[in-house]
Design a protein around this motif. Sequence first.
Motif, PDB file in Angstrom:
ATOM      1  N   ALA A 196       0.817  -1.213   0.000  1.00 65.04           N
ATOM      2  CA  ALA A 196       0.000   0.000   0.000  1.00 65.04           C
ATOM      3  C   ALA A 196       0.851   1.264   0.000  1.00 65.04           C
ATOM      4  O   ALA A 196       0.432   2.300  -0.538  1.00 65.04           O
ATOM      5  CB  ALA A 196      -0.932   0.000   1.210  1.00 65.04           C
ATOM      6  N   ASP A 197       2.041   1.196   0.582  1.00 69.55           N
ATOM      7  CA  ASP A 197       2.900   2.381   0.638  1.00 69.55           C
ATOM      8  C   ASP A 197       3.353   2.803  -0.760  1.00 69.55           C
ATOM      9  O   ASP A 197       3.331   3.993  -1.106  1.00 69.55           O
ATOM     10  CB  ASP A 197       4.114   2.114   1.532  1.00 69.55           C
ATOM     11  CG  ASP A 197       4.905   0.877   1.099  1.00 69.55           C
ATOM     12  OD1 ASP A 197       4.293  -0.078   0.573  1.00 69.55           O
ATOM     13  OD2 ASP A 197       6.138   0.872   1.287  1.00 69.55           O
ATOM     14  N   ILE A 198       3.718   1.829  -1.583  1.00 66.77           N
ATOM     15  CA  ILE A 198       4.139   2.144  -2.951  1.00 66.77           C
ATOM     16  C   ILE A 198       2.939   2.602  -3.777  1.00 66.77           C
ATOM     17  O   ILE A 198       3.034   3.547  -4.569  1.00 66.77           O
ATOM     18  CB  ILE A 198       4.809   0.924  -3.608  1.00 66.77           C
ATOM     19  CG1 ILE A 198       6.049   0.510  -2.811  1.00 66.77           C
ATOM     20  CG2 ILE A 198       5.183   1.229  -5.056  1.00 66.77           C
ATOM     21  CD1 ILE A 198       6.729  -0.745  -3.334  1.00 66.77           C
ATOM     22  N   ALA A 199       1.800   1.944  -3.575  1.00 69.51           N
ATOM     23  CA  ALA A 199       0.588   2.317  -4.311  1.00 69.51           C
ATOM     24  C   ALA A 199       0.204   3.765  -4.038  1.00 69.51           C
ATOM     25  O   ALA A 199      -0.214   4.493  -4.945  1.00 69.51           O
ATOM     26  CB  ALA A 199      -0.560   1.386  -3.932  1.00 69.51           C
ATOM     27  N   GLU A 200       0.368   4.209  -2.794  1.00 72.52           N
ATOM     28  CA  GLU A 200       0.015   5.582  -2.449  1.00 72.52           C
ATOM     29  C   GLU A 200       1.000   6.579  -3.062  1.00 72.52           C
ATOM     30  O   GLU A 200       0.602   7.667  -3.498  1.00 72.52           O
ATOM     31  CB  GLU A 200      -0.015   5.743  -0.923  1.00 72.52           C
ATOM     32  CG  GLU A 200      -0.377   7.135  -0.439  1.00 72.52           C
ATOM     33  CD  GLU A 200      -1.752   7.612  -0.886  1.00 72.52           C
ATOM     34  OE1 GLU A 200      -2.028   8.821  -0.761  1.00 72.52           O
ATOM     35  OE2 GLU A 200      -2.556   6.784  -1.372  1.00 72.52           O
ATOM     36  N   LYS A 201       2.267   6.224  -3.118  1.00 81.51           N
ATOM     37  CA  LYS A 201       3.249   7.100  -3.768  1.00 81.51           C
ATOM     38  C   LYS A 201       2.916   7.273  -5.246  1.00 81.51           C
ATOM     39  O   LYS A 201       3.056   8.360  -5.805  1.00 81.51           O
ATOM     40  CB  LYS A 201       4.655   6.516  -3.617  1.00 81.51           C
ATOM     41  CG  LYS A 201       5.230   6.618  -2.212  1.00 81.51           C
ATOM     42  CD  LYS A 201       6.633   6.023  -2.156  1.00 81.51           C
ATOM     43  CE  LYS A 201       7.209   6.107  -0.750  1.00 81.51           C
ATOM     44  NZ  LYS A 201       8.568   5.490  -0.686  1.00 81.51           N
ATOM     45  N   ILE A 202       2.463   6.200  -5.859  1.00 82.96           N
ATOM     46  CA  ILE A 202       2.089   6.263  -7.271  1.00 82.96           C
ATOM     47  C   ILE A 202       0.842   7.124  -7.447  1.00 82.96           C
ATOM     48  O   ILE A 202       0.762   7.948  -8.360  1.00 82.96           O
ATOM     49  CB  ILE A 202       1.860   4.843  -7.822  1.00 82.96           C
ATOM     50  CG1 ILE A 202       3.191   4.090  -7.882  1.00 82.96           C
ATOM     51  CG2 ILE A 202       1.196   4.880  -9.194  1.00 82.96           C
ATOM     52  CD1 ILE A 202       3.064   2.628  -8.250  1.00 82.96           C
ATOM     53  N   ARG A 203      -0.129   6.965  -6.564  1.00 83.51           N
ATOM     54  CA  ARG A 203      -1.367   7.746  -6.669  1.00 83.51           C
ATOM     55  C   ARG A 203      -1.095   9.237  -6.569  1.00 83.51           C
ATOM     56  O   ARG A 203      -1.752  10.044  -7.249  1.00 83.51           O
ATOM     57  CB  ARG A 203      -2.354   7.324  -5.574  1.00 83.51           C
ATOM     58  CG  ARG A 203      -3.732   7.973  -5.710  1.00 83.51           C
ATOM     59  CD  ARG A 203      -4.637   7.617  -4.544  1.00 83.51           C
ATOM     60  NE  ARG A 203      -4.241   8.308  -3.325  1.00 83.51           N
ATOM     61  CZ  ARG A 203      -4.594   9.555  -3.022  1.00 83.51           C
ATOM     62  NH1 ARG A 203      -5.346  10.263  -3.852  1.00 83.51           N
ATOM     63  NH2 ARG A 203      -4.190  10.106  -1.891  1.00 83.51           N
ATOM     64  N   THR A 204      -0.148   9.617  -5.747  1.00 88.12           N
ATOM     65  CA  THR A 204       0.132  11.040  -5.522  1.00 88.12           C
ATOM     66  C   THR A 204       1.279  11.562  -6.390  1.00 88.12           C
ATOM     67  O   THR A 204       1.744  12.686  -6.186  1.00 88.12           O
ATOM     68  CB  THR A 204       0.470  11.279  -4.038  1.00 88.12           C
ATOM     69  OG1 THR A 204       1.574  10.442  -3.655  1.00 88.12           O
ATOM     70  CG2 THR A 204      -0.729  10.961  -3.159  1.00 88.12           C
ATOM     71  N   ALA A 205       1.729  10.764  -7.340  1.00 82.57           N
ATOM     72  CA  ALA A 205       2.797  11.216  -8.240  1.00 82.57           C
ATOM     73  C   ALA A 205       2.316  12.416  -9.055  1.00 82.57           C
ATOM     74  O   ALA A 205       1.136  12.523  -9.401  1.00 82.57           O
ATOM     75  CB  ALA A 205       3.209  10.082  -9.170  1.00 82.57           C
ATOM     76  N   SER A 206       3.231  13.321  -9.366  1.00 83.10           N
ATOM     77  CA  SER A 206       2.869  14.576 -10.037  1.00 83.10           C
ATOM     78  C   SER A 206       2.301  14.357 -11.432  1.00 83.10           C
ATOM     79  O   SER A 206       1.358  15.032 -11.841  1.00 83.10           O
ATOM     80  CB  SER A 206       4.095  15.495 -10.120  1.00 83.10           C
ATOM     81  OG  SER A 206       4.567  15.811  -8.832  1.00 83.10           O
TER      82      SER A 206
END
Length: 257
Positions: free
Chosen positions: A91-101
């Motif tokens: 989930a941590d990586i998924a959230e970083k991807i979701r909030t990517a610019s």
Amino acid sequence: MQQLTLAQAFARTAPKKASATKAPEASSSNKPSGSKKPPSSTKPAVKVLFGANGPHANFDQFSVHPVTYNGWIYPTSQHLFQAFKFLGHRADIAEKIRTASTAEDAFNLARSNRAAARPDWLSINLAKMEEALSLKFSQHPHLQKELLSTGDSELYQDSLTDSFWGVGSDLLGRNELGRALERVRERLGGTPAPVRKILFCQNCHKKPRVGQSLYCGETCLRADISTIAPLCPQCRRRPQIGKLKYCGDTCRKAARG
């Protein structure tokens, strides 16, 4: 020899417009003897090419159209598709991807963390692509209208570098993104595209499969199997089984003479 661009190559397959002038009917005296077959009513498939630029740039995964999934907003369908690789797993990586610019940043984040992707990803990636596209086009009415306006056309992603999601450099790629869009279009009430009868090799994705095989030939069969397990040193056709180091007792006994 002058090379055609992708757009020119696809334009060659587009049906020609019928002439507005009606041809005069032949008189009975001028009709040739013998029966003639009636003209075929089968129309050539209309092919629509889309990519990041062009008349259907909105079909591209990188187009900036937010998608809502499980109450969370993803800036593009590309963000969601790349996040699918890690949702429920990391989930941590998924959230970083979701909030990517940008969608490009989301893509690069997923690529740099591909070793941490869910282990079953390659078996569900097509379904997840279709899910992301379905959300995108159902949540944006103007995109849905644009997709439905393509009728029963075959949709192809204009990508010279991707022979899986796009057409590839030789126009023989699997074009899985285009196929997914056609399925979404049908789900939204559109007309299904003509069935493509050619299935491509599971390994090279360029040449047609042979018979009921998943591959175009033995070279691709061996190449694909060798990525899963080492080949049997005796027959060089089937993978080794565990500590046996051969594909079975037959090859093991044959190797020992």
